[in-house]
Design a protein around this motif. Structure first.
Motif, PDB file in Angstrom:
ATOM      1  N   CYS A  15      -8.101  -1.572  -0.764  1.00  0.00           N
ATOM      2  CA  CYS A  15      -8.038  -1.498   0.520  1.00  0.00           C
ATOM      3  C   CYS A  15      -7.338  -2.521   1.455  1.00  0.00           C
ATOM      4  CB  CYS A  15      -9.430  -1.122   1.009  1.00  0.00           C
ATOM      5  SG  CYS A  15     -10.238   0.161   0.393  1.00  0.00           S
ATOM      6  N   ASN A  16      -7.797  -3.893   0.873  1.00  0.00           N
ATOM      7  CA  ASN A  16      -7.402  -4.943   1.603  1.00  0.00           C
ATOM      8  C   ASN A  16      -5.860  -5.457   1.624  1.00  0.00           C
ATOM      9  OD1 ASN A  16      -9.774  -5.566   2.889  1.00  0.00           O
ATOM     10  ND2 ASN A  16     -10.503  -6.962   1.125  1.00  0.00           N
ATOM     11  N   ARG A  45      -4.718  -3.929   4.752  1.00  0.00           N
ATOM     12  CA  ARG A  45      -5.514  -4.462   6.172  1.00  0.00           C
ATOM     13  C   ARG A  45      -5.423  -5.534   6.267  1.00  0.00           C
ATOM     14  NH1 ARG A  45     -10.536  -4.801   5.751  1.00  0.00           N
ATOM     15  NH2 ARG A  45     -11.207  -3.997   7.786  1.00  0.00           N
ATOM     16  N   LEU A  46      -5.525  -6.529   5.400  1.00  0.00           N
ATOM     17  CA  LEU A  46      -5.478  -8.087   5.576  1.00  0.00           C
ATOM     18  C   LEU A  46      -4.312  -8.892   5.619  1.00  0.00           C
ATOM     19  CD1 LEU A  46      -8.813  -8.855   3.857  1.00  0.00           C
ATOM     20  CD2 LEU A  46      -8.493  -8.066   6.057  1.00  0.00           C
ATOM     21  N   PRO A  47      -4.033  -9.816   6.130  1.00  0.00           N
ATOM     22  CA  PRO A  47      -2.764 -10.536   5.982  1.00  0.00           C
ATOM     23  C   PRO A  47      -2.738 -11.163   4.638  1.00  0.00           C
ATOM     24  CG  PRO A  47      -4.326 -12.054   7.339  1.00  0.00           C
ATOM     25  CD  PRO A  47      -5.015 -10.692   7.160  1.00  0.00           C
TER      26      PRO A  47
END
Lengths: 430, 430
Positions: free
Chosen positions: B316-317, B320-322
């Protein structure tokens, strides 16, 4: 490099800590996030007070409006309490500023409205420092356990009470004595109610459970019990039985979108429980999810630097991480905090009365239908553990032993209780 | 909603767990991330093997090329070891796929090159599950402690050895006996070297230190000592002194960009240390930073579900995340693992020889210039703690007591040692 203007509300322990951390970590922040945070205005109550930070005189104002006019993209709220913090935070969000706050009372009581307001203005409000100080528990739940259904949260969320209980337990000293010393040294407030009566922990539990269970429980509806009635004698009996007493905050949800139960109160933990050995001013949160199993986070729950660390991390994450989800879908049924069921520790203070033999006591209690797991005695008290508890048992015990209610203390027990179960639990998780 | 194609390499414990978790958590993932992960191809070695997951037969292939052709944006590597995992991961990255892996050996040995390759292809490689199983330690370091300068990391990074030491300590059983039982039950490999000789912990320490200190230490240069020589007698003496023995992985950096020291080996921890009570198969990491103080993360370090949790969070990340920073700036000097300085536990196995009185032993050792903090004896051994240690002391002790070297065991001690210091430490952090 991007320059970001910061307005600071309050220059006490938290505000001063944030100011200093932004200076001492400037190069690290720049290297790792390419942001430069510049404090452009600081709101204080008294302009002429002596302060622990230097060189800020030109930034200081007593007028909140001046802070918003100073070219700030983020407001850090470090005042505490609900008013005027709430008004300032609302004005900041309405003016299009992000907000970072360490204010647990504000976020527990008005968090949902403030997050909705932020969302409607396309800004964010982050509040990692409001729970567990330097422990990144909110971020962990939001970003690293988001694919898990969390069904239980247990936490040691108040450092002052954990410090008091740790010293009482180690030194055999009374609550009053340890509290007085803690107050003298500045570790406890002159009015200790917020800590020792559990209000602080209730605020933090409300925030945690809102994020974990996506439901908003009004703080006044959360079951709350403080630590004032705990005695060194009780702690001695607890230790003899192989447990520790903590002011534990627990939240449980029974099924997805199911009813929840929230409770703050003294609780026994078997010494093998991950929270049982969290001593002194440390805080800790134990999270249970359906895939990850359990994760425990431990760290310093208060103090200038740990709190500043969480605020400064939030400041950076405003510009790095996706905004948190809106915290709640719908209201859940709040169950009464688990009085019935589960195991229970019962402690009887006998004063001048003769201390009964634990084995005979077990037999008498089993005679009236109670299931006693273990019993111990000390010089002036006796304690036992019941496998299952029902509130009606109190009067049964009173009648059988001829004691007044005021002499009987009962505490819930969390975690794995029996050695056999502990062993199989250990093997099950391999 | 965005559909994301996933290719799975391996369908053993990790791969099967990921497949199941993507199914069981599908609605949670969709609700919270608006992504739907679809496994479109699964690489296995043998096509006809019996498996713990159902309904995957049509996805299975033994040809890696087919996985990349199946319309996948992410490849989950769950094979383990360096080859063919490394080749597959490189091919996936070169084909423009993100990679998520739980492979500690691969990331310890080739992580820098793989991250550079990913960066050059504008994709990411995430590997949270490679260290500490379900514990989100890499994410915490990268996103919630990034404004801190981390100067020390200590970890219990191998569940098998922690399980063995816990059972040896609780039951007084020998290493060989507990290992054999663990193997029989499937908790330890038939060839246990990777675990009990510390290789597994070394890989994980290398990954942690690369992220924390931004320096790449070749795994073969990391000091490593296993747990084969630990006896129940030693554990008994350790406990009597108020400590626990853990297979501890420690990394320290002396100043920013300064030299580093890395070590994996049996280490004594005072019982008040946050890692001392981490028992059974649990893993834990203790991180020390210049603003936050210390944070400890505890959880299940292995197993199908915790590992799957970390992999699915990474999946998921990715979206979503840098992306994580490139992990290293420059090479740091590697210091020899702290042999000199610091406190030390010395244990002497006396076999048939008479056990000396601890107090007399202290006097004799102090007579030759050693500073003894505490000493205890058991039926067939004696142990003491020296405030400061130098390797030359071994021969001094041998000469003084007329013992062979093989009968002397020495272990470093970490954390706070003396009660007085412990007390003031507790007060300092309030």
């Amino acid at each position: 490099m991007k320059r970001i203007g910061v307005g600071l509300l309050g220059l006490g322990t938290v505000g001063g800590g944030v100011y200093k951390a932004l200076q001492s970590q400037e190069d690290v922040i720049l290297k790792r996030t390419e942001n430069l945070f510049e404090v452009r205005s600081i709101l204080v109550k008294e302009k002429q007070k002596e302060r622990s930070v230097n060189g800020v005189q030109s930034l200081i104002t007593t007028d909140f409006g001046r802070v918003l006019e100073a070219g700030v993209q983020v407001v850090v709220e470090a005042i505490g309490g609900t008013e005027p913090a709430r008004t300032y935070v609302e004005r900041a969000l309405k003016a299009g500023c992000h907000v970072v706050t360490a204010n647990k009372e504000l976020m527990a009581k008005h968090g949902v409205q403030l997050e909705r307001l932020a969302r409607s203005r396309k800004v964010q409000i982050l509040y990692e420092a409001s729970v567990g100080g330097g422990i990144p528990v909110l971020g962990t739940m939001g970003h690293f356990l988001k694919t898990n259904r969390l069904h239980r949260i247990s936490g040691i969320l108040n450092g002052t009470t954990n410090y008091i209980l740790t010293r009482m337990s180690r030194e055999g000293a009374s609550f009053e004595k340890v509290l007085a010393e803690a107050q003298q040294k500045g570790y406890a407030e002159a009015d200790p109610a917020a800590d020792v009566d559990g209000f602080d922990a209730v605020y933090k539990l409300a925030i945690l459970c809102r994020l974990a269970f996506e439901t908003d429980v009004p703080v006044r509806q959360i079951f709350r019990e403080g630590i004032r009635d705990i005695t060194p004698e009780e702690l001695e009996l607890v230790r003899k039985l192989g447990y520790a007493v903590k002011l534990l905050a627990t939240g449980e949800q029974y099924g997805e979108k199911g009813p929840v139960s929230l409770r703050v109160g003294p609780t026994l933990l078997p010494l093998s429980h991950p929270l049982a050995s969290v001593d002194g001013v440390y805080n800790a949160v134990h999270l249970e999810g359906d895939v990850v199993g359990d994760v425990t986070l431990v760290g310093r729950g208060a103090g200038e630097k740990p709190t500043a660390s969480a605020v400064v991390e939030d400041l950076c994450n405003l510009f790095r991480l996706p905004p948190p989800r809106l915290p709640l879908s719908e209201d859940s049924l709040l169950l009464p905090a688990g009085e019935a069921g589960g195991s229970r520790f019962i402690c009887m203070r006998l004063g001048n009365r003769e201390v009964p033999d634990p084995e005979q006591l077990c037999q008498r209690l089993e005679g009236i239908g109670l299931e006693v797991v273990d019993a111990v005695s000390s010089r002036d008290g006796v304690a036992f553990i019941l496998r299952r508890w029902d509130p009606s048992y109190t009067s049964m015990v009173m009648t059988e032993l001829g004691l007044e209610k005021s002499r009987i203390i009962s505490r819930p027990i969390r975690g794995i209780i029996f050695d056999q179960e502990r062993q199989s639990e250990m093997e099950r998780v391999v």
